[in-house]
Design a protein around this motif. Sequence first.
Motif, PDB file in Angstrom:
ATOM      1  N   TYR A  41      40.833  44.481  43.312  1.00 51.18           N
ATOM      2  CA  TYR A  41      40.664  43.924  42.010  1.00 51.18           C
ATOM      3  C   TYR A  41      39.611  43.298  42.164  1.00 51.18           C
ATOM      4  N   GLN A  42      39.619  42.205  43.391  1.00 51.24           N
ATOM      5  CA  GLN A  42      38.335  40.975  43.504  1.00 51.24           C
ATOM      6  C   GLN A  42      37.054  41.625  43.669  1.00 51.24           C
ATOM      7  N   TYR A  43      37.142  42.901  44.520  1.00 55.11           N
ATOM      8  CA  TYR A  43      35.819  43.658  44.788  1.00 55.11           C
ATOM      9  C   TYR A  43      35.259  44.167  43.663  1.00 55.11           C
ATOM     10  N   GLU A  44      36.024  44.888  42.903  1.00 55.66           N
ATOM     11  CA  GLU A  44      35.536  45.419  41.608  1.00 55.66           C
ATOM     12  C   GLU A  44      34.726  44.515  40.773  1.00 55.66           C
ATOM     13  N   GLU A 100      39.043  32.834  27.150  1.00 58.21           N
ATOM     14  CA  GLU A 100      39.983  33.377  27.958  1.00 58.21           C
ATOM     15  C   GLU A 100      40.127  34.929  27.546  1.00 58.21           C
ATOM     16  N   HIS A 101      40.209  35.703  28.716  1.00 59.73           N
ATOM     17  CA  HIS A 101      40.265  37.280  28.233  1.00 59.73           C
ATOM     18  C   HIS A 101      41.660  37.756  29.029  1.00 59.73           C
ATOM     19  N   LEU A 102      42.613  38.169  28.417  1.00 63.56           N
ATOM     20  CA  LEU A 102      43.769  38.731  28.801  1.00 63.56           C
ATOM     21  C   LEU A 102      43.189  40.396  29.071  1.00 63.56           C
ATOM     22  N   VAL A 103      43.150  40.533  30.426  1.00 67.58           N
ATOM     23  CA  VAL A 103      42.952  42.044  30.816  1.00 67.58           C
ATOM     24  C   VAL A 103      43.921  42.674  31.704  1.00 67.58           C
ATOM     25  N   ASN A 104      43.891  44.061  31.788  1.00 70.52           N
ATOM     26  CA  ASN A 104      44.552  44.635  32.770  1.00 70.52           C
ATOM     27  C   ASN A 104      43.639  45.068  33.741  1.00 70.52           C
ATOM     28  N   PHE A 105      44.159  44.613  35.127  1.00 68.57           N
ATOM     29  CA  PHE A 105      42.947  44.801  36.307  1.00 68.57           C
ATOM     30  C   PHE A 105      42.783  46.275  36.651  1.00 68.57           C
ATOM     31  N   MET A 107      22.585  24.753  30.646  1.00 70.52           N
ATOM     32  CA  MET A 107      24.026  24.967  30.851  1.00 70.52           C
ATOM     33  C   MET A 107      24.473  26.378  31.156  1.00 70.52           C
ATOM     34  N   LYS A 108      25.423  26.294  32.102  1.00 76.40           N
ATOM     35  CA  LYS A 108      25.714  27.507  32.782  1.00 76.40           C
ATOM     36  C   LYS A 108      27.251  28.263  32.319  1.00 76.40           C
ATOM     37  N   THR A 109      27.385  29.391  32.758  1.00 76.60           N
ATOM     38  CA  THR A 109      28.870  29.951  32.520  1.00 76.60           C
ATOM     39  C   THR A 109      29.248  30.533  33.864  1.00 76.60           C
ATOM     40  N   ALA A 110      30.594  29.841  33.771  1.00 73.24           N
ATOM     41  CA  ALA A 110      31.416  30.186  34.893  1.00 73.24           C
ATOM     42  C   ALA A 110      32.380  31.271  34.648  1.00 73.24           C
ATOM     43  N   ILE A 111      32.619  32.206  35.544  1.00 70.36           N
ATOM     44  CA  ILE A 111      33.782  33.277  35.570  1.00 70.36           C
ATOM     45  C   ILE A 111      34.757  33.075  36.551  1.00 70.36           C
ATOM     46  N   VAL A 112      36.034  32.966  36.363  1.00 68.44           N
ATOM     47  CA  VAL A 112      37.181  32.678  37.120  1.00 68.44           C
ATOM     48  C   VAL A 112      38.201  33.835  36.986  1.00 68.44           C
ATOM     49  N   ILE A 113      38.300  34.595  38.282  1.00 70.68           N
ATOM     50  CA  ILE A 113      39.582  35.336  38.358  1.00 70.68           C
ATOM     51  C   ILE A 113      40.348  34.842  39.451  1.00 70.68           C
ATOM     52  N   GLY A 114      41.821  34.852  39.077  1.00 72.70           N
ATOM     53  CA  GLY A 114      42.893  34.209  39.825  1.00 72.70           C
ATOM     54  C   GLY A 114      42.988  32.823  39.156  1.00 72.70           C
ATOM     55  N   ALA A 115      42.800  32.574  37.829  1.00 76.02           N
ATOM     56  CA  ALA A 115      42.888  31.328  37.349  1.00 76.02           C
ATOM     57  C   ALA A 115      44.227  30.771  36.970  1.00 76.02           C
ATOM     58  N   THR A 116      45.410  31.877  37.336  1.00 71.88           N
ATOM     59  CA  THR A 116      46.768  31.232  36.853  1.00 71.88           C
ATOM     60  C   THR A 116      47.276  30.853  38.343  1.00 71.88           C
ATOM     61  N   GLY A 148      27.706  36.037  32.910  1.00 72.91           N
ATOM     62  CA  GLY A 148      27.596  34.608  33.279  1.00 72.91           C
ATOM     63  C   GLY A 148      26.664  34.273  34.578  1.00 72.91           C
ATOM     64  N   ASP A 149      26.917  32.958  35.276  1.00 73.33           N
ATOM     65  CA  ASP A 149      25.957  32.476  36.081  1.00 73.33           C
ATOM     66  C   ASP A 149      26.856  32.492  37.520  1.00 73.33           C
ATOM     67  N   ASP A 150      27.953  31.928  37.737  1.00 71.42           N
ATOM     68  CA  ASP A 150      28.635  32.006  38.850  1.00 71.42           C
ATOM     69  C   ASP A 150      30.217  32.457  38.676  1.00 71.42           C
ATOM     70  N   LEU A 151      30.411  33.314  39.720  1.00 73.15           N
ATOM     71  CA  LEU A 151      32.036  34.055  39.589  1.00 73.15           C
ATOM     72  C   LEU A 151      32.572  33.560  40.763  1.00 73.15           C
ATOM     73  N   PHE A 152      33.841  32.969  40.358  1.00 71.80           N
ATOM     74  CA  PHE A 152      34.539  32.313  41.200  1.00 71.80           C
ATOM     75  C   PHE A 152      35.887  33.048  41.402  1.00 71.80           C
ATOM     76  N   SER A 153      36.222  33.549  42.479  1.00 70.83           N
ATOM     77  CA  SER A 153      37.427  34.381  43.205  1.00 70.83           C
ATOM     78  C   SER A 153      38.200  33.606  43.823  1.00 70.83           C
ATOM     79  N   ALA A 154      39.527  33.330  42.927  1.00 69.47           N
ATOM     80  CA  ALA A 154      40.523  32.677  43.863  1.00 69.47           C
ATOM     81  C   ALA A 154      41.843  33.387  43.433  1.00 69.47           C
ATOM     82  N   MET A 155      41.758  34.798  43.500  1.00 70.86           N
ATOM     83  CA  MET A 155      42.941  35.753  43.020  1.00 70.86           C
ATOM     84  C   MET A 155      43.546  35.835  44.619  1.00 70.86           C
ATOM     85  N   GLY A 156      45.006  35.978  44.454  1.00 72.53           N
ATOM     86  CA  GLY A 156      45.398  36.570  45.838  1.00 72.53           C
ATOM     87  C   GLY A 156      46.962  36.504  45.446  1.00 72.53           C
TER      88      GLY A 156
END
Length: 168
Positions: free
Chosen positions: A91-94, A47-52, A1-10, A64-72
């Motif tokens: 933010y996405q590059y960092e 869920e991680h509430l963060v200050n980018f 089982m894998k872990t996905a990471i998502v930025i831009g999830a909202t 985790g295993d896979d980073l999904f970047s959908a921020m914009g």
Amino acid sequence: MKTAIVIGATGLIGKHLTNLLFDNPNYSTVKVFVRRSLNTSNPKLEEHLVNFDKIDNWKSRITGDDLFSAMGTTIRKAGSKEAQYKIDVTYQYECAKAAFENGVNNYFLVSSSGANAKSKLFYMRIKGELEEKVKLLPFNKIRIFRPSLLIGERDEKRFGEKATERLL
């Protein structure tokens, strides 16, 4: 089982993506890094509430295993080109850089049709710049998706996109 990471999830794409990951049996955990809560519950959700702007305080959690970047964002929503650049590129590059440093293997980026680091159009240029920067990170796999106009139900009205949607 894998872990996905998502930025831009909202956002429009990030919400759909996160729900697809919840339904995907290959993932046991879906970590989202957001400024505001998704206001949803799922046994897979972490869920991680963060200050980018302060990624150094939390970048060690981008594991985790896979980073999904959908921020914009848009210039209108960001308030300036500089603010949009910070969201769409910095933010996405960092986050991508931290993910690689933390052992994440794969990176999936939602970019834009027409992305080109040499474009005279600001939006296309910053999308292209991000693509070029992340391609330099030695992930096992990098996948860049270049959708056309992103159509769907949004919290805010985007009249320019509605006009373009009709035209297309």
